[in-house]
Design an enzyme around this catalytic site. Structure first.
Site, PDB file in Angstrom:
ATOM      1  N   ASP A  10     -24.791 -17.608 -19.208  1.00  0.00           N
ATOM      2  CA  ASP A  10     -25.230 -16.236 -19.433  1.00  0.00           C
ATOM      3  C   ASP A  10     -25.937 -15.660 -18.213  1.00  0.00           C
ATOM      4  O   ASP A  10     -26.216 -16.362 -17.231  1.00  0.00           O
ATOM      5  CB  ASP A  10     -26.191 -16.191 -20.621  1.00  0.00           C
ATOM      6  CG  ASP A  10     -25.458 -16.081 -21.949  1.00  0.00           C
ATOM      7  OD1 ASP A  10     -24.243 -15.841 -21.952  1.00  0.00           O
ATOM      8  OD2 ASP A  10     -26.115 -16.244 -22.995  1.00  0.00           O
ATOM      9  N   TYR A  61     -27.408 -30.229 -18.545  1.00  0.00           N
ATOM     10  CA  TYR A  61     -28.225 -29.056 -18.247  1.00  0.00           C
ATOM     11  C   TYR A  61     -29.651 -29.495 -17.934  1.00  0.00           C
ATOM     12  O   TYR A  61     -30.182 -30.423 -18.550  1.00  0.00           O
ATOM     13  CB  TYR A  61     -28.242 -28.084 -19.429  1.00  0.00           C
ATOM     14  CG  TYR A  61     -27.001 -27.238 -19.538  1.00  0.00           C
ATOM     15  CD1 TYR A  61     -26.941 -25.974 -18.951  1.00  0.00           C
ATOM     16  CD2 TYR A  61     -25.888 -27.706 -20.224  1.00  0.00           C
ATOM     17  CE1 TYR A  61     -25.800 -25.195 -19.056  1.00  0.00           C
ATOM     18  CE2 TYR A  61     -24.735 -26.931 -20.327  1.00  0.00           C
ATOM     19  CZ  TYR A  61     -24.700 -25.677 -19.743  1.00  0.00           C
ATOM     20  OH  TYR A  61     -23.566 -24.908 -19.845  1.00  0.00           O
TER      21      TYR A  61
END
Length: 316
Positions: A65, A129
């Protein structure tokens, strides 16, 4: 699979690894019909300079995003040269893309030649991540300017890391992670297997002045899975931070997970995008940038997991 090559033309598929600072972009995905605001827009603009017979499109492994960064994301692309011209060697392709990139916040790391039905999203065996936290920051403007888009600044001086690690144990393994999924996910199933979570002190930032170093402390939270739900990592991070700050107990994290309710009071919070980094995307058989076995042979056959096509690799 794309269009068939023109008569006599050679179409080669490549897997490329690339990194970017997410701050200037509206995510990694291309924004069609508007000015180039997605990382993919700039990648495809650079690829257009390769003089491919057919337009070059990047199929991104992991969508991120707006504001989310990538130390190493991946994508596959097809380059179809004119008859009589051999395929680009991978290192030449990477160099050419870098030379044509128009945005300084994007860099091609490495390229591999792969089989024609290799798929960058479905063949990935692991995604990791990293989320960066900073404690001891009474106001966001007290954070060094060079760190402001790279971490989540927290006012308290202390995190109960032991409690965060205990809470993380409830998230490990295979679960229905509906409670940590944001609306808008196209995933057909919310079951995922979380292989690894770690909470640890982060490296000392070189941008912190000596007089501030005793107050500011950086922390790293890492998550590994084959794929994640939309914003799953950012929502799990927010819950773990709540545990670290004493707003939740580790046992409550198990209750939240089992509730499968994404709208609950505590799990609805999403950690800021600026602290999140896609650290790595791995493929079975290839070698990573350090030469360690991590990713697929340069001519790896198959899509590496058609059964995974229902999985959605999204920014968390």
């Amino acid at each position: 699979m794309g269009l068939a090559p023109a008569a006599g033309a050679v179409r080669a598929r490549y897997l490329v690894f690339f990194q970017y600072s997410g701050s200037p972009f509206n995510g990694v995905a291309a924004v069609r019909g508007q000015r180039a605001v997605g990382v993919q827009n700039y990648l495809e603009e650079a690829a257009a300079r390769l003089n491919s017979v057919a337009p070059v499109k990047f199929t991104i492994s992991s969508r991120t995003d707006a504001g989310v960064h990538a130390l190493s994301n991946a994508a596959h692309l097809d380059v179809q040269r004119r008859p009589g011209q051999p395929p680009f060697p991978p290192e030449i392709l990477a160099e050419a893309l870098n030379s044509h990139l128009k945005h300084p916040a994007i860099r091609i790391l490495q390229a591999f030649r792969v089989h024609s039905d290799f798929h960058a999203r479905y063949a990935a065996t692991s995604r990791t991540y990293l989320y960066r936290l900073a404690t001891g920051c009474p106001r966001p403007d007290r954070l060094p300017v060079f760190e402001r888009n790279l971490c989540w600044a927290l006012r308290p001086d202390y995190l109960d890391v032991a409690a965060m690690r205990e809470a993380a144990q409830h998230l490990l393994g295979t679960h229905d992670f509906s409670a940590f999924q944001s609306a808008g996910s196209p995933a057909t199933s919310s079951v995922r297997t979380l292989r690894h979570i770690s909470v640890s002190p982060g490296p000392v930032s070189p941008f912190v002045l000596p007089q501030e170093s005793r107050k500011l402390q950086f922390w790293s939270v890492e998550f590994e899975s084959q794929s994640f739900l939309y914003r799953q990592v950012r929502r799990m991070t927010a819950v773990l931070v709540a545990v670290g700050l004493g707003a939740l107990t580790p046992a409550q994290v198990k209750v939240i997970l089992e509730s499968q309710d994404p709208l609950g009071k505590h799990q609805a919070r999403v950690a800021p995008a600026r602290g999140l980094f896609l650290k790595s995307v791995l493929y079975g058989g290839l070698r990573d940038l350090d030469g360690n076995p991590a990713c697929a042979q340069s001519e790896s056959h198959g899509t590496g997991g058609r059964e995974a096509q229902g999985l959605q690799a999204r920014d968390q």
